[in-house]
Design a protein around this motif. Structure first.
Motif, mmCIF file in Angstrom:
data_model
loop_
_atom_site.group_PDB
_atom_site.id
_atom_site.type_symbol
_atom_site.label_atom_id
_atom_site.label_comp_id
_atom_site.label_asym_id
_atom_site.label_seq_id
_atom_site.Cartn_x
_atom_site.Cartn_y
_atom_site.Cartn_z
ATOM 1 N N SER A 63 0.854 -1.185 0.000
ATOM 2 C CA SER A 63 0.000 0.000 0.000
ATOM 3 C C SER A 63 0.892 1.237 0.000
ATOM 4 O O SER A 63 1.872 1.301 0.736
ATOM 5 C CB SER A 63 -0.878 0.002 1.241
ATOM 6 O OG SER A 63 -1.492 1.250 1.390
ATOM 7 N N GLU A 64 0.527 2.230 -0.799
ATOM 8 C CA GLU A 64 1.305 3.459 -0.837
ATOM 9 C C GLU A 64 0.660 4.569 -0.025
ATOM 10 O O GLU A 64 1.077 5.704 -0.080
ATOM 11 C CB GLU A 64 1.538 3.909 -2.290
ATOM 12 C CG GLU A 64 0.299 4.146 -3.091
ATOM 13 C CD GLU A 64 -0.304 2.878 -3.692
ATOM 14 O OE1 GLU A 64 -1.441 2.970 -4.177
ATOM 15 O OE2 GLU A 64 0.303 1.822 -3.655
ATOM 16 N N TRP A 65 -0.355 4.265 0.755
ATOM 17 C CA TRP A 65 -1.027 5.270 1.560
ATOM 18 C C TRP A 65 -1.130 4.809 3.001
ATOM 19 O O TRP A 65 -1.055 3.631 3.297
ATOM 20 C CB TRP A 65 -2.419 5.594 1.005
ATOM 21 C CG TRP A 65 -3.067 4.473 0.271
ATOM 22 C CD1 TRP A 65 -3.098 4.285 -1.069
ATOM 23 C CD2 TRP A 65 -3.750 3.349 0.826
ATOM 24 N NE1 TRP A 65 -3.757 3.123 -1.380
ATOM 25 C CE2 TRP A 65 -4.176 2.531 -0.230
ATOM 26 C CE3 TRP A 65 -4.034 2.947 2.116
ATOM 27 C CZ2 TRP A 65 -4.862 1.348 -0.039
ATOM 28 C CZ3 TRP A 65 -4.733 1.762 2.303
ATOM 29 C CH2 TRP A 65 -5.134 0.992 1.235
ATOM 30 N N ALA A 66 -1.284 5.763 3.892
ATOM 31 C CA ALA A 66 -1.398 5.459 5.326
ATOM 32 C C ALA A 66 -2.851 5.165 5.671
ATOM 33 O O ALA A 66 -3.761 5.812 5.167
ATOM 34 C CB ALA A 66 -0.912 6.637 6.141
ATOM 35 N N VAL A 67 -3.039 4.179 6.513
ATOM 36 C CA VAL A 67 -4.386 3.778 6.932
ATOM 37 C C VAL A 67 -4.488 3.951 8.442
ATOM 38 O O VAL A 67 -3.626 3.485 9.173
ATOM 39 C CB VAL A 67 -4.648 2.291 6.559
ATOM 40 C CG1 VAL A 67 -5.994 1.845 7.056
ATOM 41 C CG2 VAL A 67 -4.524 2.083 5.062
ATOM 42 N N LEU A 86 -2.256 -8.499 6.841
ATOM 43 C CA LEU A 86 -1.946 -7.457 5.872
ATOM 44 C C LEU A 86 -2.360 -6.080 6.396
ATOM 45 O O LEU A 86 -1.572 -5.127 6.365
ATOM 46 C CB LEU A 86 -2.632 -7.736 4.542
ATOM 47 C CG LEU A 86 -2.328 -6.752 3.436
ATOM 48 C CD1 LEU A 86 -0.858 -6.819 3.046
ATOM 49 C CD2 LEU A 86 -3.203 -7.027 2.237
ATOM 50 N N CYS A 87 -3.585 -5.970 6.882
ATOM 51 C CA CYS A 87 -4.064 -4.681 7.396
ATOM 52 C C CYS A 87 -3.243 -4.236 8.599
ATOM 53 O O CYS A 87 -2.976 -3.048 8.767
ATOM 54 C CB CYS A 87 -5.537 -4.778 7.768
ATOM 55 S SG CYS A 87 -6.638 -4.952 6.354
ATOM 56 N N HIS A 88 -2.844 -5.182 9.438
ATOM 57 C CA HIS A 88 -2.034 -4.824 10.607
ATOM 58 C C HIS A 88 -0.693 -4.241 10.180
ATOM 59 O O HIS A 88 -0.179 -3.314 10.817
ATOM 60 C CB HIS A 88 -1.828 -6.039 11.502
ATOM 61 C CG HIS A 88 -1.022 -5.739 12.723
ATOM 62 N ND1 HIS A 88 -1.488 -4.922 13.733
ATOM 63 C CD2 HIS A 88 0.221 -6.118 13.085
ATOM 64 C CE1 HIS A 88 -0.556 -4.822 14.663
ATOM 65 N NE2 HIS A 88 0.491 -5.539 14.292
ATOM 66 N N SER A 89 -0.141 -4.743 9.089
ATOM 67 C CA SER A 89 1.139 -4.198 8.619
ATOM 68 C C SER A 89 0.962 -2.774 8.079
ATOM 69 O O SER A 89 1.907 -1.992 8.070
ATOM 70 C CB SER A 89 1.747 -5.103 7.549
ATOM 71 O OG SER A 89 1.017 -5.032 6.343
ATOM 72 N N TYR A 96 -10.323 -3.541 13.381
ATOM 73 C CA TYR A 96 -11.529 -4.185 13.861
ATOM 74 C C TYR A 96 -11.815 -5.418 13.007
ATOM 75 O O TYR A 96 -11.736 -5.353 11.784
ATOM 76 C CB TYR A 96 -12.732 -3.247 13.730
ATOM 77 C CG TYR A 96 -12.583 -1.941 14.469
ATOM 78 C CD1 TYR A 96 -13.125 -1.774 15.730
ATOM 79 C CD2 TYR A 96 -11.913 -0.860 13.895
ATOM 80 C CE1 TYR A 96 -13.002 -0.571 16.410
ATOM 81 C CE2 TYR A 96 -11.784 0.348 14.563
ATOM 82 C CZ TYR A 96 -12.330 0.485 15.818
ATOM 83 O OH TYR A 96 -12.207 1.671 16.484
ATOM 84 N N VAL A 97 -12.172 -6.514 13.640
ATOM 85 C CA VAL A 97 -12.598 -7.705 12.926
ATOM 86 C C VAL A 97 -14.050 -7.959 13.315
ATOM 87 O O VAL A 97 -14.388 -7.980 14.500
ATOM 88 C CB VAL A 97 -11.737 -8.936 13.278
ATOM 89 C CG1 VAL A 97 -12.259 -10.165 12.559
ATOM 90 C CG2 VAL A 97 -10.291 -8.685 12.910
ATOM 91 N N ALA A 114 -5.390 -7.859 15.534
ATOM 92 C CA ALA A 114 -6.665 -7.133 15.641
ATOM 93 C C ALA A 114 -6.733 -6.378 16.963
ATOM 94 O O ALA A 114 -6.390 -6.920 18.013
ATOM 95 C CB ALA A 114 -7.839 -8.103 15.539
ATOM 96 N N SER A 115 -7.162 -5.122 16.899
ATOM 97 C CA SER A 115 -7.349 -4.329 18.109
ATOM 98 C C SER A 115 -8.643 -4.716 18.807
ATOM 99 O O SER A 115 -8.690 -4.797 20.033
ATOM 100 C CB SER A 115 -7.409 -2.837 17.772
ATOM 101 O OG SER A 115 -6.288 -2.443 17.033
#
Length: 129
Positions: A63-67, A86-89, A96-97, A114-115
């Motif tokens: 990903s080239e953007w910050a999430v 992937l999302c955690h990275s 959230y899951v 997951a938080s």
């Protein structure tokens, strides 16, 4: 905000709600079929395809953007675990899951990064906004 719908109706409804409220959203899809289904149900929405079109090696695209926030809607266990990692990275702050499973999967999801794990039979999580 990043959302992985897992082709679930709850995930699609959540994306619609985010768009209706004017929030920035990017939807994570695994293949062209999932992308087309998303476009058919919701309309034009920013999409990040997890893998290159002809990719045999199945290495996730960067990903080239910050999430800041990510929501992963569980469809099946292996795909959900992959999306969490992937999302955690990309966004270690708030992940959230959403699961309808009554099994104690929350410990595994939390271990993957997951938080929060939200158990919802209806899939309606509009209260988190």
């Amino acid at each position: 905000m990043l959302v992985s719908t897992g082709q679930s109706s709850a995930g699609m409804e959540f994306v619609r709600l985010l768009l209706k409220r004017g929030m920035g959203v990017m939807v994570l899809v695994h293949n062209a079929e999932e992308e087309q289904q998303l476009i058919d149900l919701i309309g034009k929405v920013p999409v990040h395809r997890l893998y290159n079109s002809g990719s045999e090696d199945r290495i996730p695209m960067a990903s080239e953007w910050a999430v800041k926030h990510a929501f992963v809607f569980e469809r099946n266990l292996p795909e959900c675990c992959q999306d969490i990692q992937l999302c955690h990275s990309w966004c270690p702050q708030r992940l959230y899951v959403v699961t309808s499973s009554l099994n104690p999967v929350h410990l595994m999801y939390r271990g993957l990064g997951a938080s929060y794990v939200i158990h919802s039979r209806s899939g309606d999580i509009s209260f988190v906004l």
